[in-house]
Scaffold this active site. Structure first.
Site, PDB file in Angstrom:
ATOM      1  N   GLU A   1      -6.028 -10.909  -1.050  1.00 40.49           N
ATOM      2  CA  GLU A   1      -6.798 -10.692   0.194  1.00 40.49           C
ATOM      3  C   GLU A   1      -8.300 -10.681  -0.082  1.00 40.49           C
ATOM      4  O   GLU A   1      -9.046  -9.855   0.440  1.00 40.49           O
ATOM      5  CB  GLU A   1      -6.397  -9.352   0.842  1.00 40.49           C
ATOM      6  CG  GLU A   1      -4.929  -9.213   1.126  1.00 40.49           C
ATOM      7  CD  GLU A   1      -4.556  -7.935   1.883  1.00 40.49           C
ATOM      8  OE1 GLU A   1      -5.456  -7.260   2.427  1.00 40.49           O
ATOM      9  OE2 GLU A   1      -3.362  -7.618   1.918  1.00 40.49           O
TER      10      GLU A   1
ATOM     11  N   GLU B   1       0.807  -1.236   0.000  1.00 33.94           N
ATOM     12  CA  GLU B   1       0.000   0.000   0.000  1.00 33.94           C
ATOM     13  C   GLU B   1       0.835   1.279   0.000  1.00 33.94           C
ATOM     14  O   GLU B   1       0.598   2.191   0.791  1.00 33.94           O
ATOM     15  CB  GLU B   1      -0.954  -0.019   1.198  1.00 33.94           C
ATOM     16  CG  GLU B   1      -1.831  -1.259   1.229  1.00 33.94           C
ATOM     17  CD  GLU B   1      -2.700  -1.391   2.481  1.00 33.94           C
ATOM     18  OE1 GLU B   1      -2.626  -0.522   3.350  1.00 33.94           O
ATOM     19  OE2 GLU B   1      -3.438  -2.383   2.568  1.00 33.94           O
TER      20      GLU B   1
HETATM   21  O1  9MR Z   1      -7.301  -8.219   8.711  1.00 32.61           O
HETATM   22  C1  9MR Z   1      -6.276  -7.472   9.337  1.00 32.61           C
HETATM   23  C2  9MR Z   1      -6.751  -6.945  10.688  1.00 32.61           C
HETATM   24  O2  9MR Z   1      -7.061  -8.021  11.551  1.00 32.61           O
HETATM   25  C3  9MR Z   1      -5.643  -6.077  11.290  1.00 32.61           C
HETATM   26  O3  9MR Z   1      -6.155  -5.486  12.469  1.00 32.61           O
HETATM   27  C4  9MR Z   1      -5.241  -4.977  10.314  1.00 32.61           C
HETATM   28  C5  9MR Z   1      -4.038  -4.182  10.832  1.00 32.61           C
HETATM   29  O4  9MR Z   1      -2.917  -5.017  10.913  1.00 32.61           O
HETATM   30  O5  9MR Z   1      -4.872  -5.528   9.068  1.00 32.61           O
HETATM   31  C6  9MR Z   1      -5.897  -6.293   8.449  1.00 32.61           C
HETATM   32  O6  9MR Z   1      -5.413  -6.806   7.228  1.00 32.61           O
HETATM   33  C7  9MR Z   1      -5.150  -5.815   6.225  1.00 32.61           C
HETATM   34  C8  9MR Z   1      -3.937  -6.270   5.455  1.00 32.61           C
HETATM   35  O7  9MR Z   1      -2.862  -6.484   6.329  1.00 32.61           O
HETATM   36  C9  9MR Z   1      -3.558  -5.260   4.383  1.00 32.61           C
HETATM   37  N1  9MR Z   1      -4.695  -4.977   3.526  1.00 32.61           N
HETATM   38  C10 9MR Z   1      -5.944  -4.624   4.186  1.00 32.61           C
HETATM   39  C11 9MR Z   1      -6.292  -5.705   5.220  1.00 32.61           C
HETATM   40  C12 9MR Z   1      -7.628  -5.416   5.851  1.00 32.61           C
HETATM   41  O8  9MR Z   1      -7.572  -4.204   6.546  1.00 32.61           O
END
Ligand code: 9MR
Length: 392
Positions: free
Chosen positions: A301, A185
């Site tokens: 994802e 990102e």
């Molecule tokens: O699903 C993840 C959530 O449980 C965490 O709190 C968050 C922060 O680490 O990240 C979420 O996963 C994200 C991923 O790492 C990057 N793309 C977006 C995902 C959803 O927010």
């Protein structure tokens, strides 16, 4: 840490700058075949029949594809039904928290000097003992940095922190990991920089070549892993997503023209079940352009938000399954797409329960299995997309 363990940034960048490789002409996408274009106005009536008894991983593997899911250690280690479902359905496991610097209940970087690999190692062992590939998410991200980061990391030492982190973490799993989301990102159009980079501590401290540096360090630490740039908002036929696709393409072109070891684009694909803006042809054209740069593509994802869909679970599941099928039939038509990962496997464990709850508070249903690990229409939609995909 021994000094000779660290190449300095100039050395690392130089390793790839010698070859200003002529980029192959960007291949323009082929037209999506008619059969592969699904009418998207049948979301409430479409039939999701599947044939045969294959699991998702078997159906994917039959086409030379990988199917996997992102799971959290606390869930995988405590819920034997979830563990059994992961072992049955998945060919790849991705830690949802455990390889971030610090996320949820897990901290890979509890303090500035130490690394705690216990949870991630447990998951790597689970993957290994159940014959699943293991995938890393993520090395360089503006989010999920530990609380100590802002006190300890600064312009003077940021390069040392980045280098040590990548050397140590990528080195730890070298030879045991399929792929790494090296940078996650890094583009944010709302930050309004002319180069489209997101304003992050890494950008502030290291300047715009932090991305290239991260890929070069990762390639040195594990020459076999597939190195991925991962991002979101690439899916729909809207001006926002169109601009993001162009910005990502520009970044990838720039990286490739410098000989940076980036091997794949990760498309997150957090979809919205109520969206009418998916355009298979435009999305397919974008995938063709990425493939034309010589890159693989991973859907990294995937899930389908249902916060704006009707309450009735059958109607909701129809719309969610349609979104999966529309998207995956277009994506898998591009042979550079080698992997599909859902962000979770069962509705019992999903970030969306917390981040996008339904206004009526009924449980969200974004994933292939329900909260009892039973297959939903979304499972069938994914199975059908694999069954119809061209052979890799
Ligand atoms: O699903 C993840 C959530 O449980 C965490 O709190 C968050 C922060 O680490 O990240 C979420 O996963 C994200 C991923 O790492 C990057 N793309 C977006 C995902 C959803 O927010």
């Amino acid at each position: 840490m021994a000094d000779n363990f660290l190449l300095n940034r100039r050395d690392v960048l130089k390793l790839g700058l010698g070859t200003l490789t002529g980029m192959g002409a960007v291949a323009f996408a082929k037209n999506v075949s008619l059969q592969q274009q699904i009418q998207s106005d049948d979301h409430l009536t479409r039939n999701f029949n599947t044939s045969g008894k294959g699991t998702l991983k078997e159906r994917a593997a039959a086409k030379g594809l990988i199917y996997g899911a992102a799971i959290r250690y606390p869930d995988l280690s405590s819920d034997s039904l979830l563990a059994a479902a992961v072992a049955k359905e998945c060919g790849m496991l991705v830690p949802e928290w455990e390889l971030k610097w610090s996320a949820g209940k897990q901290a890979l970087r509890p303090n500035k000097d130490n690394f705690d690999f216990r949870a991630a190692d447990w998951m790597a062992n689970f993957a290994n003992s159940h014959n699943l590939l293991f995938r890393g998410h993520t090395l360089v991200w503006h989010d999920s940095l530990p609380p100590w980061f802002k006190y300890e990391v600064n312009r003077q030492n940021a390069e040392l922190f980045l280098t040590k982190h990548i050397n140590k973490v990528v080195g730890h799993y070298a030879g045991r990991i399929h792929s790494w989301d090296v940078v996650n990102e890094a583009i944010a159009l709302w930050d309004k920089r002319s180069d489209n980079f997101r304003k992050t501590p890494w950008l502030e401290y290291l300047g715009t070549d932090y991305i290239e540096l991260a890929f070069r360090l990762a390639a040195i630490a594990d020459p076999k892993a597939l190195l991925v740039y991962n991002d979101y908002d690439l899916d729909y036929d809207t001006s926002k997503h169109e601009a993001k696709r162009n910005a990502v393409l520009n970044l990838l072109q720039r990286l490739k023209s410098k000989g940076t070891p980036v091997h794949a684009l990760g498309i997150q694909a957090h979809l919205s079940g109520d969206s009418k803006s998916f355009n298979a042809q435009k999305f397919r054209a974008f995938l063709g352009q990425v493939a034309g740069l010589g890159l693989k593509i991973m859907i990294t994802e995937m899930d389908v938000k249902d916060d704006k869909l009707p309450k009735d679970p059958q109607k909701r599941d129809q719309a969610i399954a349609s979104a999966y099928e529309d998207y995956l039939s277009a994506a898998l038509d591009e042979k550079a797409v080698n992997t599909v990962i859902t962000w979770g496997l069962s509705d019992k464990y999903t970030w969306l329960s917390e981040f996008k709850p339904r206004p009526d508070r009924s449980p969200v249903r974004p994933l292939p299995l329900d909260d009892k690990m039973q297959q939903k229409l979304a499972w069938r939609a994914i199975a059908r997309a694999f069954d119809h995909a061209p052979q890799r």
